[in-house]
Design a protein around this motif. Structure first.
Motif, short mmCIF file in Angstrom:
data_model
loop_
_atom_site.label_atom_id
_atom_site.label_comp_id
_atom_site.label_asym_id
_atom_site.label_seq_id
_atom_site.Cartn_x
_atom_site.Cartn_y
_atom_site.Cartn_z
N SER A 3 -22.02 -42.61 -0.31
CA SER A 3 -21.07 -41.52 -0.09
C SER A 3 -21.82 -40.36 0.55
O SER A 3 -22.96 -40.06 0.18
N ALA A 4 -21.17 -39.74 1.52
CA ALA A 4 -21.73 -38.57 2.20
C ALA A 4 -20.84 -37.38 1.88
O ALA A 4 -19.64 -37.37 2.21
N GLU A 5 -21.41 -36.38 1.24
CA GLU A 5 -20.64 -35.21 0.82
C GLU A 5 -20.99 -34.02 1.71
O GLU A 5 -22.18 -33.70 1.90
N TRP A 6 -19.95 -33.40 2.22
CA TRP A 6 -20.12 -32.31 3.18
C TRP A 6 -19.35 -31.10 2.67
O TRP A 6 -18.12 -31.13 2.58
N VAL A 7 -20.05 -30.05 2.29
CA VAL A 7 -19.43 -28.82 1.79
C VAL A 7 -19.46 -27.77 2.89
O VAL A 7 -20.52 -27.41 3.41
N ARG A 8 -18.27 -27.29 3.24
CA ARG A 8 -18.14 -26.26 4.28
C ARG A 8 -17.32 -25.10 3.69
O ARG A 8 -16.10 -25.10 3.76
N GLY A 9 -18.03 -24.17 3.07
CA GLY A 9 -17.33 -23.07 2.41
C GLY A 9 -16.55 -23.58 1.23
O GLY A 9 -17.09 -24.19 0.32
#
Length: 432
Positions: free
Chosen positions: A166-172
């Motif tokens: 799983s690739a988790e991407w947090v943008r704000g």
């Protein structure tokens, strides 16, 4: 295999007055490699052995299960005690079969699994350095043996490789999780897994509003098995016998789009299987040919009740369960076109790639929340959609199949391509 225990159980059961007995034994060795927050976390090795004894005493069946070492007399006594609580039942066991089945797959050292994991994460983070990757790479070795007092003795060892990342991407305030994986025998492909993750991240560069209307929907091969689960239930001989399947009286008739041919193949892919949990050799079987219903799948008991022979599909949902109709693999004959070509052909619609919650039941009606999906306009992905639900009826949708792709892949034990269906309703939270 603990061969001595298997034979001891049968011997003790017969000496104790059983008229017939069967031992099902499974031994597994798992060697998972875990990654957390982009780094190797730990290596493990887990081993387990499970044994199920089924016997008939005074015509009544009794089933008992043990994990790990067990004393044969205690297990037989427990099975006989449990048999007294059950109604009499006809003994239905496979007899006189001692076929030697070849082992499947090959073991891979932990060092190789670690290398594959590191390669996959590096390929993703070279493009998206802010992404946090978690996952596991695993080598599973499982040996199955089935032996009974009617002369059956079948066994084989199956080695499968699997990975999940799983690739988790947090943008704000925005959180995105993209997941994918593989199950194969012999070799996993880090580049393929990484490219599938990267494709989804590229499409999710921006968030867009979802439409609130009936719209064509493209289910990727990763999400399409949501549709096939309902068909698997409709093809189950036990549900046909109970009258729960809407296809109970539809043999020889059209049930889905003529573009669809659906079958099982005991030699296909990482979910190939030489015999079922009743000892019957598995076989190739076409369920639906060009949209026409041809066969259901059955275990021994269900097949007899339906007036047909077993199809070699008697499987135990768990070690403590009796065999019941089940599938080892489920293949949809691919169509044509890559995923990108399907997107272009759809022109305007939604892509469903990951879903939340359960799929539709035997009725076919469903309403799912899209965990990961995208909007397509003029044949191009314009962004990720959030807080969106898709609903409709699976039987109706598969009769209105617009396009079946050629990008077939294994999603669990289901081999399916991406596909486009029409007549589904989309409800976006921003438009409610």
């Amino acid at each position: 295999m603990t061969n001595d225990l298997t034979e001891q159980l049968l011997e003790v059961a017969m000496k104790s007055g059983a008229t017939a007995a069967e031992v099902y034994q499974s031994r597994s060795l798992s060697k998972p490699v875990f990654f957390e927050a982009n780094r190797l976390k730990q290596l493990e090795s887990n081993q387990s052995t499970g044994t199920a004894l089924r016997l008939w005493y005074e015509g009544r069946p009794g089933l008992t299960v043990a994990n790990g070492p067990v004393e044969a007399h205690m297990m037989v006594e427990r099975a006989i005690a449990l048999s007294k609580l059950n109604q009499p039942e006809k003994v239905e066991l496979t007899s006189n079969s001692q076929v030697v089945y070849p082992d499947l797959g090959e073991s891979i050292p932990a060092e190789t699994l670690v290398d594959w994991g590191k390669q996959t994460i590096a390929l993703i983070r070279d493009v998206y350095p802010d992404v946090i990757c978690n996952g596991d790479w695993e080598c599973d070795i499982e040996t199955t043996r089935l032996m009974n007092t009617q002369g059956l003795d079948s066994h084989y060892t199956d080695t499968t490789l699997s990975c999940y990342i799983s690739a988790e991407w947090v943008r704000g305030d925005d959180f995105l999780s993209v997941a994918d994986g593989q199950t194969e025998r012999g070799k996993l492909n880090p580049e393929t897994v990484a490219q599938q993750i990267l494709q989804r991240l590229n499409w999710a560069q921006s968030n867009v509003a979802a439409p609130n209307k009936r719209i064509p929907v493209l289910f990727t091969s990763k999400a399409a098995d949501m549709l096939w689960g309902t068909l698997q239930a409709a093809l189950n001989g036990k549900l046909v016998l109970e009258g729960a399947s809407p296809w109970a009286e539809r043999i020889g008739k059209s049930v889905v789009s003529p573009s669809l041919t659906i079958y099982q193949d005991p030699e296909a892919g990482p979910y190939s299987c030489p015999f079922d949990d009743e000892g019957t050799p598995t076989k190739s079987l076409i369920f639906i040919q060009d949209g026409i219903l041809e066969n259901f799948y059955c275990d021994r008991t269900t097949g007899n009740q339906l007036g047909i022979a077993t199809t070699g599909n008697g499987f135990r949902p768990s070690l403590s369960s009796y065999p019941t109709p089940g599938l080892f693999n489920f293949l949809i004959k691919p169509g044509n076109g890559s995923l990108l070509e399907l997107i272009e052909e759809m022109d305007n619609g939604l892509i469903v790639d990951q879903i939340l919650g359960d799929s539709g039941g035997i009725s076919g009606d469903f309403s799912i929340n899209i965990d990961l999906g995208y909007l397509v306009e003029n044949g191009q992905v314009t962004g990720r959609i959030k807080d969106t639900m898709v609903s409709g009826n699976i039987y109706t949708a598969l009769k209105q199949l617009v396009k079946l792709g050629g990008d077939a892949d294994w999603n669990g034990s289901c081999y399916t391509s991406s596909l486009i269906v029409d007549g589904l309703s989309s409800t976006g939270k921003n438009n409610s």
